[in-house]
Design a protein around this motif. Structure first.
Motif, mmCIF file in Angstrom:
data_model
loop_
_atom_site.group_PDB
_atom_site.id
_atom_site.type_symbol
_atom_site.label_atom_id
_atom_site.label_comp_id
_atom_site.label_asym_id
_atom_site.label_seq_id
_atom_site.Cartn_x
_atom_site.Cartn_y
_atom_site.Cartn_z
ATOM 1 N N VAL A 41 -21.599 24.380 38.975
ATOM 2 C CA VAL A 41 -22.997 24.274 39.366
ATOM 3 C C VAL A 41 -23.271 25.281 40.475
ATOM 4 O O VAL A 41 -22.424 25.484 41.345
ATOM 5 N N LYS A 42 -24.427 25.906 40.414
ATOM 6 C CA LYS A 42 -24.816 26.783 41.521
ATOM 7 C C LYS A 42 -25.948 26.107 42.278
ATOM 8 O O LYS A 42 -27.002 25.816 41.721
ATOM 9 N N LEU A 43 -25.707 25.830 43.533
ATOM 10 C CA LEU A 43 -26.726 25.157 44.342
ATOM 11 C C LEU A 43 -27.755 26.170 44.824
ATOM 12 O O LEU A 43 -27.431 27.344 45.002
ATOM 13 N N PRO A 44 -28.983 25.733 45.042
ATOM 14 C CA PRO A 44 -29.977 26.645 45.618
ATOM 15 C C PRO A 44 -29.701 26.823 47.100
ATOM 16 O O PRO A 44 -29.208 25.905 47.746
ATOM 17 N N PRO A 45 -29.992 28.016 47.646
ATOM 18 C CA PRO A 45 -29.781 28.204 49.081
ATOM 19 C C PRO A 45 -30.674 27.289 49.902
ATOM 20 O O PRO A 45 -31.767 26.905 49.468
ATOM 21 N N TRP A 46 -30.202 26.944 51.082
ATOM 22 C CA TRP A 46 -30.947 26.032 51.946
ATOM 23 C C TRP A 46 -32.020 26.797 52.703
ATOM 24 O O TRP A 46 -31.789 27.894 53.177
ATOM 25 N N SER A 47 -33.192 26.195 52.797
ATOM 26 C CA SER A 47 -34.195 26.770 53.697
ATOM 27 C C SER A 47 -34.912 25.622 54.383
ATOM 28 O O SER A 47 -35.139 24.571 53.788
ATOM 29 N N GLU A 171 -33.127 20.658 41.039
ATOM 30 C CA GLU A 171 -32.856 19.302 41.509
ATOM 31 C C GLU A 171 -33.753 18.982 42.689
ATOM 32 O O GLU A 171 -33.797 19.724 43.660
#
Lengths: 181, 157
Positions: A41-47, A171
């Motif tokens: 799974v590739k998580l989205p970067p945090w902002s 997600e």
């Protein structure tokens, strides 16, 4: 004489088997055959900023909700997990060009939202089924386009297919209704 | 019938065990090759779920592990019965993950740091709350490639 005796002597190899057995049993006990496989799974970067509001056509969004009692709500209707993969495939490819399903596979977006009380096993099963839907669509597209199974294609052919049907699973932040165990 | 009777009484030649060491050595080498010594003791139960869309973790040196599950009976008194996170060889909180990742990064050459994968070995009974906290922590630390460890099964029809 000593020399004569040495010629006759032979090293007894009878205990070799015992020693080997000992080592064998040691390795048998310590062995854990590596089962390092998993769902990548590739998580989205945090902002820190809230994500920008995007105007999405609701017909392109396939929302999957999983509640704290591990039940599924797909596009507002309950669904059994066994039918999730097939329904997702139909949604993405939209073979009958229905009004309420994705305009084009490239525009389809899958959205998952779970609860903090959802069981991890169920969550992963849902994620796995959605991924399976995409994998099956890619395999079918590979057969139609190139007449070869997906894993025999070269890199450019592969990306041609995955660009036409991009995997987009977003997600949402989980809800907090359920009890955490 | 007579055929069988004839053999009776005859001294049977002993089976030669000379090749036994060879066979045992063969097995020994097999297990030596496939063995991977467990470097950390598991302090939580991680009964991973089953999934069909699996990716193999190729480069073992680029993988770090996060375990989530209930403490094993041995650690019940110390850590309680609620699901816990295990980093390396100790229990941890989600906010200790960035430091853990930084420590791991120093063991990897700089050119390969982009390829680091975090393997999450999570018990299927655990609820998503704690998993979500770990995910958020990983995202904040910039570790975006993760792998939900699972056992393999057939794809559903």
């Amino acid at each position: 004489m000593a020399k004569k005796n040495r010629m006759v002597n032979e090293i007894n190899a009878g205990s070799m088997a015992d020693i080997a057995f000992l080592l064998l049993i040691f390795f048998l006990v310590t062995t854990t055959i590596a089962e390092d496989k998993g769902v990548l799974v590739k998580l989205p970067p945090w902002s820190d900023e809230p994500p920008p509001e995007m105007k999405l056509n609701t017909r392109n969004v396939y929302s999957v909700l999983v509640n704290a009692s591990n039940q599924l709500l797909v596009r507002g209707e309950p669904m059994d997990i066994k039918t999730l993969k097939d329904n997702t495939k139909i949604f993405i490819s939209n073979p009958q060009k229905l009004e309420n399903m994705s305009e084009d596979p490239a525009k389809a977006i899958i959205s998952i939202k779970n609860d903090r009380g959802t069981q991890y096993g169920t969550y992963l099963e849902v994620y796995n089924e959605l991924k399976a839907a995409y994998n099956e669509l890619w395999e079918e597209a590979a057969m139609v386009k190139f007449g070869k199974p997906l894993d025999e294609l070269n890199k450019t052919q592969r990306s041609e297919i995955t660009d036409a049907i991009p995997l987009v699973i977003s997600e949402a932040e989980p809800t907090k209704f359920g009890e955490e165990k | 019938m007579s055929k069988f009777k004839k053999k009776q009484g005859n001294a049977q030649p002993a089976i030669s065990t000379a090749s036994l060491p060879d066979i045992v050595f063969m097995l020994l080498f097999f297990f030596m090759v496939v063995t991977k010594m467990r470097d950390t003791e598991l302090m939580v139960t991680t009964n991973t779920p089953q999934a069909s869309e699996l990716t193999k973790l190729e480069k073992k040196t680029l993988v770090n592990f996060v375990f989530i599950g209930r403490p094993t009976p041995k650690y019940k008194d110390k850590a309680g019965t609620k699901p816990r996170i295990q980093l390396g060889d100790k229990f941890a909180n989600p906010d200790e993950i960035p430091l853990f990742l930084e420590k791991f990064k120093t063991t990897v050459p700089e050119s390969q740091r982009q390829a680091i994968i975090t393997s999450m070995k999570v018990d299927s009974e655990v609820t998503m709350g704690i998993v979500g906290d770990v995910k958020t922590s990983l995202r904040k630390a910039g570790q975006l490639k993760i792998n939900y460890s699972a056992k393999s099964r057939e794809r559903t029809k």
